[in-house]
Design a protein around this motif. Structure first.
Motif, short mmCIF file in Angstrom:
data_model
loop_
_atom_site.label_atom_id
_atom_site.label_comp_id
_atom_site.label_asym_id
_atom_site.label_seq_id
_atom_site.Cartn_x
_atom_site.Cartn_y
_atom_site.Cartn_z
N VAL A 101 -18.21 23.24 -6.50
CA VAL A 101 -17.63 23.97 -5.16
C VAL A 101 -16.18 23.23 -4.98
O VAL A 101 -15.56 23.57 -4.03
CB VAL A 101 -18.32 24.32 -4.13
N GLY A 102 -16.06 21.94 -5.44
CA GLY A 102 -14.77 21.20 -5.08
C GLY A 102 -14.82 19.97 -5.84
O GLY A 102 -15.50 19.62 -6.72
N HIS A 103 -13.68 19.16 -5.70
CA HIS A 103 -13.65 17.77 -6.16
C HIS A 103 -13.03 16.80 -5.28
O HIS A 103 -12.10 17.25 -4.14
CB HIS A 103 -13.09 17.98 -7.54
N SER A 104 -13.06 15.46 -5.65
CA SER A 104 -12.26 14.60 -4.97
C SER A 104 -11.69 13.53 -6.31
O SER A 104 -12.49 13.68 -7.32
CB SER A 104 -13.00 13.65 -3.97
N SER A 105 -10.81 13.04 -5.77
CA SER A 105 -10.18 11.95 -7.01
C SER A 105 -9.32 10.92 -6.41
O SER A 105 -9.05 11.15 -5.19
CB SER A 105 -9.07 12.76 -7.89
N ILE A 106 -9.28 9.94 -7.25
CA ILE A 106 -8.24 8.99 -6.59
C ILE A 106 -7.25 8.72 -7.81
O ILE A 106 -7.41 8.85 -8.89
CB ILE A 106 -9.05 7.51 -6.56
N SER A 107 -6.22 8.29 -7.32
CA SER A 107 -4.92 8.22 -8.16
C SER A 107 -4.26 6.88 -7.80
O SER A 107 -4.89 6.08 -6.75
CB SER A 107 -3.91 9.02 -8.07
N HIS A 108 -3.48 6.32 -8.43
CA HIS A 108 -2.65 5.09 -7.97
C HIS A 108 -3.62 3.81 -8.21
O HIS A 108 -3.77 3.10 -7.29
CB HIS A 108 -1.86 5.16 -6.61
N ILE A 109 -4.53 3.96 -9.01
CA ILE A 109 -5.72 2.97 -8.69
C ILE A 109 -5.33 1.52 -9.47
O ILE A 109 -4.62 1.41 -10.40
CB ILE A 109 -6.75 3.47 -9.75
N VAL A 110 -5.59 0.39 -8.41
CA VAL A 110 -5.28 -0.73 -8.87
C VAL A 110 -6.83 -1.39 -8.86
O VAL A 110 -7.14 -1.65 -7.54
CB VAL A 110 -4.31 -1.52 -7.89
N HIS A 111 -7.53 -1.34 -9.90
CA HIS A 111 -8.96 -1.71 -9.78
C HIS A 111 -9.15 -3.10 -9.01
O HIS A 111 -8.39 -4.07 -9.29
CB HIS A 111 -9.33 -2.04 -11.42
N GLY A 112 -10.17 -3.17 -8.26
CA GLY A 112 -10.22 -4.20 -7.43
C GLY A 112 -9.57 -4.49 -6.06
O GLY A 112 -9.59 -5.39 -5.36
N GLU A 113 -8.31 -3.62 -6.03
CA GLU A 113 -7.67 -3.58 -4.98
C GLU A 113 -7.61 -2.30 -4.02
O GLU A 113 -7.87 -2.28 -2.98
CB GLU A 113 -6.06 -3.78 -5.40
N THR A 114 -6.92 -1.18 -4.61
CA THR A 114 -6.68 -0.13 -4.02
C THR A 114 -6.37 1.15 -4.65
O THR A 114 -6.18 1.16 -5.93
CB THR A 114 -5.30 -0.25 -2.90
#
Length: 183
Positions: free
Chosen positions: A74-87
């Motif tokens: 019914v929906g989703h979330s995502s992350i972008s601009h990933i700096v692993h271990g940071e932000t």
């Protein structure tokens, strides 16, 4: 009500996410801050997200989780601009209009945030929804995200320059909130 949040596992889930955007009204896309002239074709979009999904977490620029209600996506979330271990930057979309405003979005988002902090070892999670999109601007503070500022920017590859509300939460803040809620 059975709520599940889990990473997208199939090409069909990625296609469903793309179709959500492509089948959304122009007015709703504009409310989200999307410039209609910048929306890629379904084929271009699918090629990009499938390619990103094949990368290891330490190299991924985007990561998706599906929001499942009673077994239905019914929906989703995502992350972008990933700096692993940071932000990373968090995005949230409840696809079914009749579910919006019922308090279910923040519950899905909370589970998504848990996944992001754990899987990507993040120190900070930010979200920059269109400043005039009421749903995310209501949901994020409910979960403890702090409004840092409002400013104009090109928030995503599909947006022109828009006014966004920047919200942030640190891993430590999130852990303290989760602990307080479970006490």
């Amino acid at each position: 009500m059975n709520l599940q949040v889990r990473p997208f596992e199939t090409k069909r889930e990625l296609e469903a996410m793309i179709d959500y955007f492509l089948e959304t009204s122009d007015a709703d896309l504009v409310r989200m801050g999307i410039d209609l002239d910048l929306v890629p074709t379904r084929e271009e979009w699918l090629s990009a997200v499938v390619g990103d999904a094949d990368l290891p977490d330490t190299e991924a620029n985007r990561f998706y989780v599906g929001w499942h209600l009673d077994g239905r996506l019914v929906g989703h979330s995502s992350i972008s601009h990933i700096v692993h271990g940071e932000t990373a930057h968090c995005h949230l979309h409840l696809w079914e209009a009749d579910l919006r405003g019922a308090g279910i979005g923040p519950r899905f988002l909370a589970r998504s945030v848990d996944t992001y902090f754990d899987r990507f070892d993040l120190k900070l999670l930010a979200s920059e929804p269109h400043a005039h999109n009421p749903a995310p601007n209501a949901a994020l503070p409910k979960l403890g995200f702090r409004l840092v500022r409002r400013y104009r920017t090109r928030a995503t590859s599909m947006s022109g320059e828009i006014e966004v509300s920047r919200y942030e939460i640190t891993r430590d803040e999130w852990a303290a909130l989760r602990k307080a809620r479970s006490a």
